[in-house]
Design a protein around this motif. Sequence first.
Motif, mmCIF file in Angstrom:
data_model
loop_
_atom_site.group_PDB
_atom_site.id
_atom_site.type_symbol
_atom_site.label_atom_id
_atom_site.label_comp_id
_atom_site.label_asym_id
_atom_site.label_seq_id
_atom_site.Cartn_x
_atom_site.Cartn_y
_atom_site.Cartn_z
ATOM 1 N N ASP A 1 0.866 -1.183 0.000
ATOM 2 C CA ASP A 1 0.000 0.000 0.000
ATOM 3 C C ASP A 1 0.905 1.236 0.000
ATOM 4 O O ASP A 1 2.070 1.131 -0.371
ATOM 5 C CB ASP A 1 -0.938 -0.024 1.209
ATOM 6 C CG ASP A 1 -0.172 -0.234 2.513
ATOM 7 O OD1 ASP A 1 1.076 -0.080 2.502
ATOM 8 O OD2 ASP A 1 -0.804 -0.561 3.533
ATOM 9 N N ASP B 1 -0.086 5.273 -10.569
ATOM 10 C CA ASP B 1 -0.544 4.322 -11.583
ATOM 11 C C ASP B 1 0.668 3.710 -12.291
ATOM 12 O O ASP B 1 1.513 4.431 -12.819
ATOM 13 C CB ASP B 1 -1.406 5.074 -12.606
ATOM 14 C CG ASP B 1 -2.018 4.122 -13.622
ATOM 15 O OD1 ASP B 1 -1.646 2.922 -13.588
ATOM 16 O OD2 ASP B 1 -2.846 4.565 -14.431
ATOM 17 N N SER C 1 -2.555 -2.703 -10.454
ATOM 18 C CA SER C 1 -2.870 -1.879 -9.286
ATOM 19 C C SER C 1 -4.370 -1.651 -9.202
ATOM 20 O O SER C 1 -5.088 -1.731 -10.200
ATOM 21 C CB SER C 1 -2.150 -0.532 -9.386
ATOM 22 O OG SER C 1 -2.807 0.276 -10.345
ATOM 23 N N ASN C 2 -4.837 -1.457 -7.984
ATOM 24 C CA ASN C 2 -6.183 -0.914 -7.844
ATOM 25 C C ASN C 2 -6.044 0.350 -6.998
ATOM 26 O O ASN C 2 -4.923 0.838 -6.803
ATOM 27 C CB ASN C 2 -7.137 -1.946 -7.252
ATOM 28 C CG ASN C 2 -6.679 -2.426 -5.899
ATOM 29 O OD1 ASN C 2 -5.881 -1.751 -5.250
ATOM 30 N ND2 ASN C 2 -7.150 -3.577 -5.486
ATOM 31 N N ASN C 3 -7.105 0.827 -6.476
ATOM 32 C CA ASN C 3 -7.091 2.154 -5.856
ATOM 33 C C ASN C 3 -5.890 2.419 -4.964
ATOM 34 O O ASN C 3 -5.133 3.348 -5.162
ATOM 35 C CB ASN C 3 -8.377 2.353 -5.041
ATOM 36 C CG ASN C 3 -9.577 2.111 -5.923
ATOM 37 O OD1 ASN C 3 -9.498 2.332 -7.136
ATOM 38 N ND2 ASN C 3 -10.657 1.646 -5.345
ATOM 39 N N ASP C 4 -5.735 1.514 -3.965
ATOM 40 C CA ASP C 4 -4.728 1.873 -2.977
ATOM 41 C C ASP C 4 -3.593 0.859 -2.886
ATOM 42 O O ASP C 4 -2.799 0.902 -1.962
ATOM 43 C CB ASP C 4 -5.393 2.060 -1.607
ATOM 44 C CG ASP C 4 -6.244 0.869 -1.249
ATOM 45 O OD1 ASP C 4 -6.396 -0.023 -2.125
ATOM 46 O OD2 ASP C 4 -6.745 0.788 -0.123
#
Lengths: 215, 711
Positions: free
Chosen positions: B664, B669, B697-700
Amino acid sequence: MKVALILEDMPESQEMLREVAQTAYPGVRVRCESSVAGALSIINQFQFDLALIDLSLPDGDGTTVVEAMASRFPASMIVVATIFDDDAHLFPALRAGAQGYLLKDQAPEQLVSQLRGISEGHPPLSPAIARRLLDHFHVEKPLAVTEVESEYVQLSPREREVLVHLARGISIADIGVEIGISRHTVSDHVKNIYRKLKITSRAEAALQAKKLGLL
Amino acid sequence: MLSIYKRPAYALLALALVSIVLIASTAWLALKQPWLGMRMVLEDDKVRVVHVVEALAQQIPEGVEVKSLVSATNAMDVRPSDLIQDTDTFDSYAAKADFFRRQTNLNNLLHSSEVRVVWVANDSSEHVTTIHPQMRTLSSLSEMFWFTLVVIATAFIISSLVYLLRPQDWGARMFALSGSSFFIAGIAVALLSERAVALDGSWIQLLEASNTLMAYVFGAALISLLLIYPRPLLAPKYFVWVFAPYLVWWILDQAQWLPSPEWGALPAVLSIVVVMFLCGVLQWRNTQAQPLERAALRWFLLSILLSGVLFALTNVIPRLLGMDDLLPVGYATGFFLITYVGIALGLRRYRLFDIDEWSYRVLLWVFGAISVIALDALLIYFGLTEATSLGVSLLLAGWVYFPLRQWLWQRIVKKHYPEFESLLPELSAIAFTASHSEQKFRWESFLMRVFDPLEMKQGEADIKEAGVKEEGLALQVPACATLPSYTLRYAGRGIRLFSTRDANFAMALSELLHQVMGGRSSYEQGVAQERLRIGRDLHDNIGARLLKLIHHLRGTPDAELARDAMKDLRTSIAAMDSQPVPLRNALADWRAEANSRCEVAKCLLSWNQTQDVPEVDLPPRMKSMLESVMREVITNALKHASPKSIQVAVEANETKMKVEVENDGEIADPLTWQDGYGLRNIRGRMEELGGNLNISSNNDKVRLTLTVPLQ
């Protein structure tokens, strides 16, 4: 800690180790040597309760100094300061009586906390050395000289368990969680393992001396 | 003597010699009889004349019927029954006794100096020819006579050879007994069938008795053989109960206590066939789970049954039905050769009696030697009879025959000793063979080539001396470094014994190999030392400089780069150790390093890996490359994202490994990432390892997935 010996041939490292020692133990007097011969002669003249010893020196192997320190000042803390943490380099020094090791390429702040850790009883133990120790105690445990000593020389089941976990690369904190004991207890076990390693080495040496007719 | 029979080739020659002596004696006995210069045979129940010698051809035409023989003191009719070969076809003992009496009288008559043959021509006119009986000539002996002798001698040689090679084996003993009895029975049959009308009664009785006895022994031996081979059905000490009934039957027959002679041989022969068949069935059931023994049995039964059935068809069943033999008994014995030749062929394929294929090589050697000698004899024979000019003969002999003969002789008989010089490169090749099994194989074939033994057995590893064993039958080759010792048997394909010279040679060869292998191991030691030296140099020079660099860069972001370089150097030097690393240990090392780095960065590391890490070894280089990739991945996360936690998940099986590293923190991006040194390094190494890198990747969270083949 009152008096520390630093054996290191590279001036920059010598300086860095002096800084680390003085930060970790404020007020400590530091004596620096850059050769095995120099270190051996100074040990005979003065008393030390801490030694940071590099292994590869221009005139020989630092392990000799570890050995001399350990026999002359059994209560002292001996730490190897090296750039190689593989078992081939370190194991002889650990057997000779070193209680831990520092990697000189790490940041000085880290070294300070590691040095404190060793003196507080949290010596580092890499998986490779843990494997080496497992082999050592597995193969060499019958070498214990006397009944009384053999009790100390053999690992307790808990110590063995800790060693097995270390050999898998699991951190001391995680080992505590996994086998349900405190982090401090794990550290104590590690300290004991170090101690027993030294005892077996001494037992072996005695046995060797006996064989050679020295005892 | 002991040493002769242990050399299979000589044993075989000795057997051939015995056979030749026996055949010659038989021929001599056949020739000793007085002879009228013609042969009498049964045709349409009449005694007719065939094969008349040239000198008499004018006086007695072939095909006429013989009525009687007359001497100065005696005159006797010649009856069809006088020509009978098998005396067990008489329907009473009285008739048999009468036959013997008439044989004695006819024989006496033939011994007079002058015999008149009374014969009837085709036009029924009666004629008398006076003949002076003479010794027979060799060429007057019939083809059937020779055929029988060759058949029985071959059977005898084959079966005796098997016995000489394995004297302790009951199967071989019974096989040899059958061959020997077959030989004696065959000699009796040959003499009986070759008689000129008559032999002395007591002599013919002896031949007949020994023929019958030997036929029974032959059958009982074959039954016993089937009782012990391929699976033991009956302990050999009970074999006497196989032979006893036939012996009793023979005595009863000889003492004329049976109802008639017809009760003698035929029921006995029939019972032998039936019992053998039953034994075959039992063996068949017993070898059900043993494919090798079953195969041997199949071959064995085929050989025995084929000959037995053919003989029964031509000579036993017709008699039982009251018919004439379909084939003269002399030719019918040829069927039994199928058994012996069949078993000899079976030796090669199914190791009958556990004699390996090398007995075949012995046969080949002897027949090769004999064929060269036969070729010589043939040439001399034709050279003497054919009217070839001396010059042509000489040319042919010099240009064609002698080179051919020499070539044949060398191909078949002469032993090739390998040149010592040619052995040296091979020895060093053996010493430098990498894999142990390959090395062992090459050493074995090397010994085979040098000593040409028929048998080679691996021995103890602690035998350090070469030596001649078992009176020269065997040679002990000492163990050499990691190679075991060997016992070689039957030197030079069984034509010679091992000598102390062989032992010295074997010792020299193995010492030489030992030295070359020692050279190899010190070479390997040298390589290891050199590696150690380079490692130490790297450690002392590069390591010290890097350390200096780290000190100088202290407090700058580049210090971390120098520290990673130091870690990579450690990894590379460790890889020089050149030992493969178990995946389990490699994962432990990576985990420990990630642990300590995350601890410093105050980041939580959670590490999950497959419960059972497969027992796979990573080559040192692969380990070091993966290690540096893992290091780079952690560095990447710690440097760019300042994560609170990193999750590592390792899945591995025997063929591939997948590592997912998820963190995290401050996530950019991945599409906007600029490939720095780190990422390029990871990609390059993954490519070289034949794996791949995937970033998602996703949001966090950002996840790097590494996949590597492990084989």
